[in-house]
Design a protein around this motif. Sequence first.
Motif, PDB file in Angstrom:
ATOM      1  N   ALA A 254      54.596  27.440  40.746  1.00 33.03           N
ATOM      2  CA  ALA A 254      55.779  28.302  40.613  1.00 33.03           C
ATOM      3  C   ALA A 254      55.409  29.742  40.962  1.00 33.03           C
ATOM      4  O   ALA A 254      56.073  30.383  41.787  1.00 33.03           O
ATOM      5  N   ALA A 255      54.329  30.247  40.377  1.00 35.86           N
ATOM      6  CA  ALA A 255      53.899  31.618  40.694  1.00 35.86           C
ATOM      7  C   ALA A 255      53.618  31.756  42.190  1.00 35.86           C
ATOM      8  O   ALA A 255      53.986  32.762  42.814  1.00 35.86           O
TER       9      ALA A 255
ATOM     10  N   LEU B 168      51.713  37.891  45.155  1.00 37.84           N
ATOM     11  CA  LEU B 168      50.915  37.656  43.958  1.00 37.84           C
ATOM     12  C   LEU B 168      50.441  38.979  43.348  1.00 37.84           C
ATOM     13  O   LEU B 168      50.279  39.097  42.124  1.00 37.84           O
ATOM     14  N   GLN B 169      50.218  39.976  44.205  1.00 38.38           N
ATOM     15  CA  GLN B 169      49.789  41.293  43.709  1.00 38.38           C
ATOM     16  C   GLN B 169      50.825  41.882  42.759  1.00 38.38           C
ATOM     17  O   GLN B 169      50.474  42.485  41.740  1.00 38.38           O
ATOM     18  N   ILE B 170      52.097  41.726  43.112  1.00 31.03           N
ATOM     19  CA  ILE B 170      53.168  42.254  42.248  1.00 31.03           C
ATOM     20  C   ILE B 170      53.119  41.562  40.886  1.00 31.03           C
ATOM     21  O   ILE B 170      53.139  42.221  39.832  1.00 31.03           O
ATOM     22  N   GLN B 171      53.045  40.227  40.889  1.00 26.12           N
ATOM     23  CA  GLN B 171      53.018  39.495  39.616  1.00 26.12           C
ATOM     24  C   GLN B 171      51.773  39.852  38.805  1.00 26.12           C
ATOM     25  O   GLN B 171      51.835  39.979  37.583  1.00 26.12           O
ATOM     26  N   TRP B 172      50.651  40.039  39.476  1.00 20.97           N
ATOM     27  CA  TRP B 172      49.416  40.400  38.776  1.00 20.97           C
ATOM     28  C   TRP B 172      49.503  41.808  38.184  1.00 20.97           C
ATOM     29  O   TRP B 172      49.098  42.040  37.043  1.00 20.97           O
TER      30      TRP B 172
ATOM     31  N   PRO C  65      42.391  35.495  42.716  1.00 18.63           N
ATOM     32  CA  PRO C  65      41.491  34.655  43.524  1.00 18.63           C
ATOM     33  C   PRO C  65      41.591  33.176  43.144  1.00 18.63           C
ATOM     34  O   PRO C  65      41.477  32.300  44.009  1.00 18.63           O
ATOM     35  N   ASP C  66      41.850  32.891  41.864  1.00 22.41           N
ATOM     36  CA  ASP C  66      41.991  31.513  41.421  1.00 22.41           C
ATOM     37  C   ASP C  66      43.219  30.847  42.068  1.00 22.41           C
ATOM     38  O   ASP C  66      43.132  29.712  42.564  1.00 22.41           O
ATOM     39  N   HIS C  67      44.352  31.570  42.083  1.00 19.95           N
ATOM     40  CA  HIS C  67      45.553  31.030  42.736  1.00 19.95           C
ATOM     41  C   HIS C  67      45.293  30.780  44.221  1.00 19.95           C
ATOM     42  O   HIS C  67      45.697  29.756  44.762  1.00 19.95           O
TER      43      HIS C  67
END
Lengths: 209, 209
Positions: free
Chosen positions: A169-170, B179-183, B193-195
Amino acid sequence: MAKTSARQGTAPRNYPKGERRRAQIIEAAFTAFGQVGYRNASMVQLAAACDVSRAGLLHHFPTKESLLEAVLEERERQDDAHFFGSGAVNRDGLEYFASMIRLVAHNQANPLIVSLFAVLSGEATAADHPARPYFVARYERTRRQMQLAVDDLVRRDLLRPHVDASGLAADLIAFIDGLQIQWLLSPDAIDMPDHLRKLLRGLISVELP
Amino acid sequence: MAKTSARQGTAPRNYPKGERRRAQIIEAAFTAFGQVGYRNASMVQLAAACDVSRAGLLHHFPTKESLLEAVLEERERQDDAHFFGSGAVNRDGLEYFASMIRLVAHNQANPLIVSLFAVLSGEATAADHPARPYFVARYERTRRQMQLAVDDLVRRDLLRPHVDASGLAADLIAFIDGLQIQWLLSPDAIDMPDHLRKLLRGLISVELP
């Protein structure tokens, strides 16, 4: 909904004109926040753009923060109208992602919606930004909702082998957000719904409805 | 490199102090642009943060645009230092994506780098933003470079079946950006890095080096 009724209750006679003016201000702010960002938008310029006095603007939105809140609510309302038209969407993973492609196509036809989100979500990552709590909560909720759709696909064995469902989802939300930036910068190079459709074909083993 | 040599040639004696001051201003602007955005950052506040007069600041950066350019160059330099350490990176798809995971891990340890990119790339989607041409060109170049790495994997038959290689570079860049925004909003919920590692496992049929 509750808020509108409360306003109608207290001032029923000037509701239509007041509401029209309020909607007009929200529309102007929607555009301004999406173009220059929230921090850089000026209440004076917004008032001028709506042909309303500064006092008139402050009557509807006593603070810039309250206007930001109204703009974010309006964007959410537009999303919901296009995305959750069918009540079955959340329970059926295939319906959910088919709706997601339709939402992305709708957004691509409405650049202001995309700009607003791209500019504000970046700006709101700052610790002191008034929209930060909104975006934190929104991403948490969207991840949770989309993960339900992913879980439904797992249960029905519709994800391709080697797809890791745990953080999917993410990942998909990130992909959609990031694609908006590339599309806003190079609209001729990127077709957002097309990219999403192809990506989902690599993840889901059946065609979407 | 060429620029530094030219400056050294014309004013060799005050090079070290001038360069230190210049680097200090770039560092302060790097932080400010990543926190409040380019449009909202103030040259006066930047001068104060570096304990330099307004004239001193303008000596190094006659315009806010020239400072923006220097900050973007500095970020690019940092990326290259971590990413293109090995000359073989672009020719070998597996090496390329292994380096990409390392770069994302490096960025996750340096939130300022991530903020700067997230805030500026959103802001720069506006038609009149001075960094728009930079970001348009940067994304075009990154898509082209990453697609070479994807093409190498296709040639070596290392992509999993059903993965559409045609727009994969744009998709992966979008994923990393989003992903940077969510992080930035929820650092405890997201490990970048895991995602990325898990997502790449779903796309590439062998383990990365």
